[in-house]
Write an enzyme that holds these catalytic residues in place. Structure first.
Site, PDB file in Angstrom:
ATOM      1  N   THR A  35       6.575   0.765  12.057  1.00  0.00           N
ATOM      2  CA  THR A  35       5.786   0.943  13.287  1.00  0.00           C
ATOM      3  C   THR A  35       5.876   2.377  13.778  1.00  0.00           C
ATOM      4  O   THR A  35       4.871   2.971  14.190  1.00  0.00           O
ATOM      5  CB  THR A  35       6.278  -0.027  14.377  1.00  0.00           C
ATOM      6  OG1 THR A  35       6.180  -1.368  13.895  1.00  0.00           O
ATOM      7  CG2 THR A  35       5.441   0.114  15.638  1.00  0.00           C
ATOM      8  N   ASP A 219      -2.041  -2.323   8.863  1.00  0.00           N
ATOM      9  CA  ASP A 219      -0.624  -2.686   8.823  1.00  0.00           C
ATOM     10  C   ASP A 219      -0.457  -4.041   8.138  1.00  0.00           C
ATOM     11  O   ASP A 219      -1.400  -4.838   8.068  1.00  0.00           O
ATOM     12  CB  ASP A 219      -0.082  -2.736  10.259  1.00  0.00           C
ATOM     13  CG  ASP A 219       1.423  -2.878  10.314  1.00  0.00           C
ATOM     14  OD1 ASP A 219       2.086  -2.647   9.279  1.00  0.00           O
ATOM     15  OD2 ASP A 219       1.948  -3.211  11.395  1.00  0.00           O
ATOM     16  N   GLN A 250       7.686  -8.722   1.132  1.00  0.00           N
ATOM     17  CA  GLN A 250       7.640  -9.538   2.344  1.00  0.00           C
ATOM     18  C   GLN A 250       6.319 -10.307   2.467  1.00  0.00           C
ATOM     19  O   GLN A 250       5.917 -10.694   3.564  1.00  0.00           O
ATOM     20  CB  GLN A 250       7.862  -8.673   3.590  1.00  0.00           C
ATOM     21  CG  GLN A 250       9.218  -7.992   3.625  1.00  0.00           C
ATOM     22  CD  GLN A 250       9.464  -7.230   4.907  1.00  0.00           C
ATOM     23  OE1 GLN A 250       9.690  -7.809   5.969  1.00  0.00           O
ATOM     24  NE2 GLN A 250       9.420  -5.908   4.828  1.00  0.00           N
TER      25      GLN A 250
END
Length: 725
Positions: A35, A219, A250
């Protein structure tokens, strides 16, 4: 300003920030400051490269992440975010569609129906076309339709097979979509479907957005589905300045359409992309990272990378062997009490992750008994509670008078003397005239089935809604909400209910009012104007429970491993680390499924800031049977030197020396496996039929197989009675 943007970054983060032109793939490992990197990259584009905020699009997967990015840009770099588009795929698409509504089958003030609304709508659709729910389970049908929309397949393009479902699916899909359109509504998948189809079919519209968004950032790219991939590809196809950030290790959402291939094949989709690996982890101790690296290295479908950290080794991972799920809950509860009472650890610093929601019940029961405060993350969304959805239905109808679903929900709530028979007559009358329910009220004089008193009550309801519409034209959204609550006396309705449930519902309504005040204040701060009803409804439709989770309450957080994605806690417990749970028994059909389960375990492990605790049970109750269970095969992917092992099978909560370090048990091998049998192998038993081997254990000269039979039964069988298929 440039030095301020770059000076706190490590080398790889800095490279990711300053590489602004052309396609860029940033492989950002867990806890690597993803982030932060995106925020600094946006700031660098605006401050150093002099790119207008008007020309930047940044897409996230949660409103929480989007808001965090905007807050950082404002507070750290004093950037005016008014013209900067930062938000989720769905919010970006909703914004585009409201602007380009002339190309849609719905109008600008369309309603966005959530999961609960969709189930109710599908129930009505099946009734309309005379199909039984028992033959067409609503959730299953909606999931199939969702998959089609995520693959950009509309009902008239739907391919039909000869199966029982196949013969009717297109008919159901078509009826469902036409029902939505009649109500001037869309579901979440429509937001992406309509936007991508708009870009594909209206080249001038696409070019307009391409020229606006010269820099596109996506993202969590590993979680994108086909529709999201196409949205990003089409927008970036002119200027090629697309930067995607993600971590294939992930990728855990294939069950809802996410395609790991999007990130694995990025260099095939885009010509000569820059690939940057961010592997320095700022979250977890070295020992946890080493264990996580060992675990994930067993996956084949991944970009090779290894997390590292400058943090210290940290403590060994505690591994608890327990008797059953009840005993496991006692052990976990006692450990939390020890952390809290002896080591002064705040409850909010503790999280428990499990594979399936049903695992929470035993934990909750034990926590209540031991007076441990907790919350379920990802449980009932605040905005899904009945009392809140009732108020939202008023707002939906005020915004969209064709919304029959909202009309039916509130026309007699709170009760105003309009019974089911009167509503049925109105429905039949409206269908006969092809009117919306709201419009049909004006013509009820010709409806002989309705009494004059019923007609009058319908008209009073309609006039009340018209009054709210006038208020919405001149008053801010928070004042409109207060007026709706006062006029309908919803708060009084619950306040006069003396039960605890009534008090709770009244409190929730007050909290809803507070949330609209907060939304209005934040909106004015960012946009320098009052939010419209449409802007508020769009925001309301796209929020999630994670977005509104109260992280400041001093309670233990319980959640599924899937809901843990993107979060972090100092102390993490992973419970039920057993074959059949993780990996899940429904995810053993293919190598791809097993690899996703391994990624899920990896995600759970890498949420840890300080200490990690893992537990498994020797037996667990499934439905009405208690079955033997075995430690997860994923534990064998990790070097045993990372674990401090506790055999708790003789432990009771009254023991004074809790927890006792196990000095006898040296390993937790799953048993020596015979080469004849393999996990995942298809076998047959003369009584139980065909099935698949879940685990193998050698007991002396005997080989015991745990088998999931096609009948749904789970049995432990001696290999002598099994035939390999």
């Amino acid at each position: 300003m440039p030095s301020q943007i770059l000076e706190t970054l490590n080398d790889k983060q800095r490279e990711a920030v300053i590489t602004t032109e052309g396609p860029v793939l940033i492989l950002a490992g867990a806890g690597s400051g993803k982030t932060r990197c995106i925020v600094h990259r946006i700031a660098y584009l605006i401050s150093e490269k002099k790119v207008s905020p008007h020309n930047i699009l940044a897409v996230t997967f949660t409103n929480k992440a989007a808001n965090e990015m905007k807050e950082r840009l404002q507070s750290q770099f004093n950037i005016n975010i008014r013209y900067l588009w930062v938000g989720t795929f769905h919010s970006m698409c909703a914004r585009i569609l409201r602007t380009e509504s002339q190309y849609l089958p719905v109008t600008q003030n369309y309603t966005i129906y959530d999961d609960i609304d969709q189930q109710r709508i599908m129930k009505n659709v099946l009734k309309e076309i005379n199909l039984a729910e028992t033959n067409f389970p609503i959730k299953k049908i909606l999931n199939i339709i969702s998959q089609q929309k995520n693959n950009l397949v509309e009902y008239d393009e739907f391919s039909i097979d000869d199966s029982y479902y196949g013969k009717y699916l297109q008919k159901i899909y078509e009826a469902y979509q036409k029902y939505l359109i009649r109500n001037n509504g869309v579901d979440f998948d429509d937001l992406l479907l309509y936007t991508v189809k708009l870009f594909m079919n209206q080249k001038d519209v696409l070019e307009r957005y391409q020229d606006r968004f010269k820099y596109v950032m996506i993202d969590e790219y590993q979680d994108t589905n086909f529709a999201q991939y196409r949205f990003a590809y089409l927008l970036a196809n002119k200027h090629k300045n697309i930067c995607v950030v993600g971590d294939d290790d992930q990728s855990i959402y294939s069950w809802r359409g996410a395609n790991i291939g999007n990130i694995l094949s990025f260099d095939d989709a885009y010509d000569k992309p820059r690939i940057i690996r961010m592997t320095q982890n700022y979250r977890s101790p070295r020992r946890v990272l080493s264990a996580a690296n060992e675990l994930i290295s067993h996956n084949e479908s991944r970009h090779k990378k290894e997390l590292w950290t400058e943090k210290n080794d940290g403590k060994d991972i505690s591994l608890y062997n327990t008797q059953n799920e009840r005993h496991e809950a006692i052990v976990i509860s006692q450990k939390i009490i020890q952390l809290h009472d002896t080591h002064d650890i705040s409850l909010k610093d503790i999280a428990i992750f499990y594979r399936t929601n049903v695992q929470s019940r035993v934990l909750e029961t034990q926590f209540i008994k031991d007076h441990i405060d907790y919350r379920i993350v990802g449980g009932v969304n605040f905005f899904q509670r009945k009392e809140i959805k009732d108020i939202i239905a008023y707002l939906r109808l005020i915004a969209n008078l064709k919304d029959n679903e909202s009309f039916l929900r509130i026309v007699n709530f709170p009760k105003r003397g309009i019974g089911k028979t009167s509503i049925t007559h109105l429905l039949e009358f409206a269908a006969d005239k092809s009117y919306s329910l709201f419009d049909a009220v004006d013509s009820l004089e010709s409806c002989d089935e309705l009494s004059s008193s019923a007609k009058e009550r319908f008209k009073l309801f309609k006039n009340m809604i018209f009054g709210f519409i006038e208020i919405a034209k001149h008053q801010p959204i928070n004042e409109l909400v207060k007026k709706v609550i006062d006029t309908t006396e919803i708060l009084d309705f619950y306040r006069h209910d003396d039960s605890i449930e009534g008090e709770s519902k009244a409190d929730n309504i007050r909290e809803f009012v507070a949330s609209t005040d907060e939304f209005a204040e934040n909106f004015i701060t960012i946009h320098d104007k009052e939010p419209s009803l449409q802007e508020y409804m769009q925001n309301l439709s796209l929020v999630s429970d994670i977005d509104y989770a109260d992280i400041d309450r001093d309670v233990v957080s319980l959640m599924t491993m899937h809901n843990a994605k993107g979060l972090e806690f100092p102390y993490v417990f992973i419970v039920g680390a057993e074959d059949g749970l993780i990996p899940h028994r429904n995810s053993m059909e293919s190598t791809g499924d097993i690899e996703e389960e391994r990624r899920l375990f990896y995600v759970a492990m890498t949420r840890t800031i300080k200490e990690l605790f893992i537990s498994y049970a020797q037996s667990r109750r499934y439905f009405d049977s208690t079955l033997s269970s075995f430690p997860s095969r994923f534990l064998n992917d990790i070097n045993k030197s990372h674990f401090q092992m506790f055999d708790m099978t003789n432990f009771h909560s009254s023991n004074e020396n809790y927890p006792k370090r196990n000095t006898i048990k040296k390993s937790f091998d799953l048993g020596t496996q015979d080469d004849t049998y393999k996990v995942g192998q298809r076998v047959e038993h003369m009584s139980f039929g065909k099935g698949r081997i879940l685990s193998i254990r050698k007991d002396g000269e005997l080989i015991k197989l745990t088998i999931s039979f096609d009948s749904g039964e789970l049995k432990k069988i001696i290999s002598d009675y099994i035939k390999i298929l």
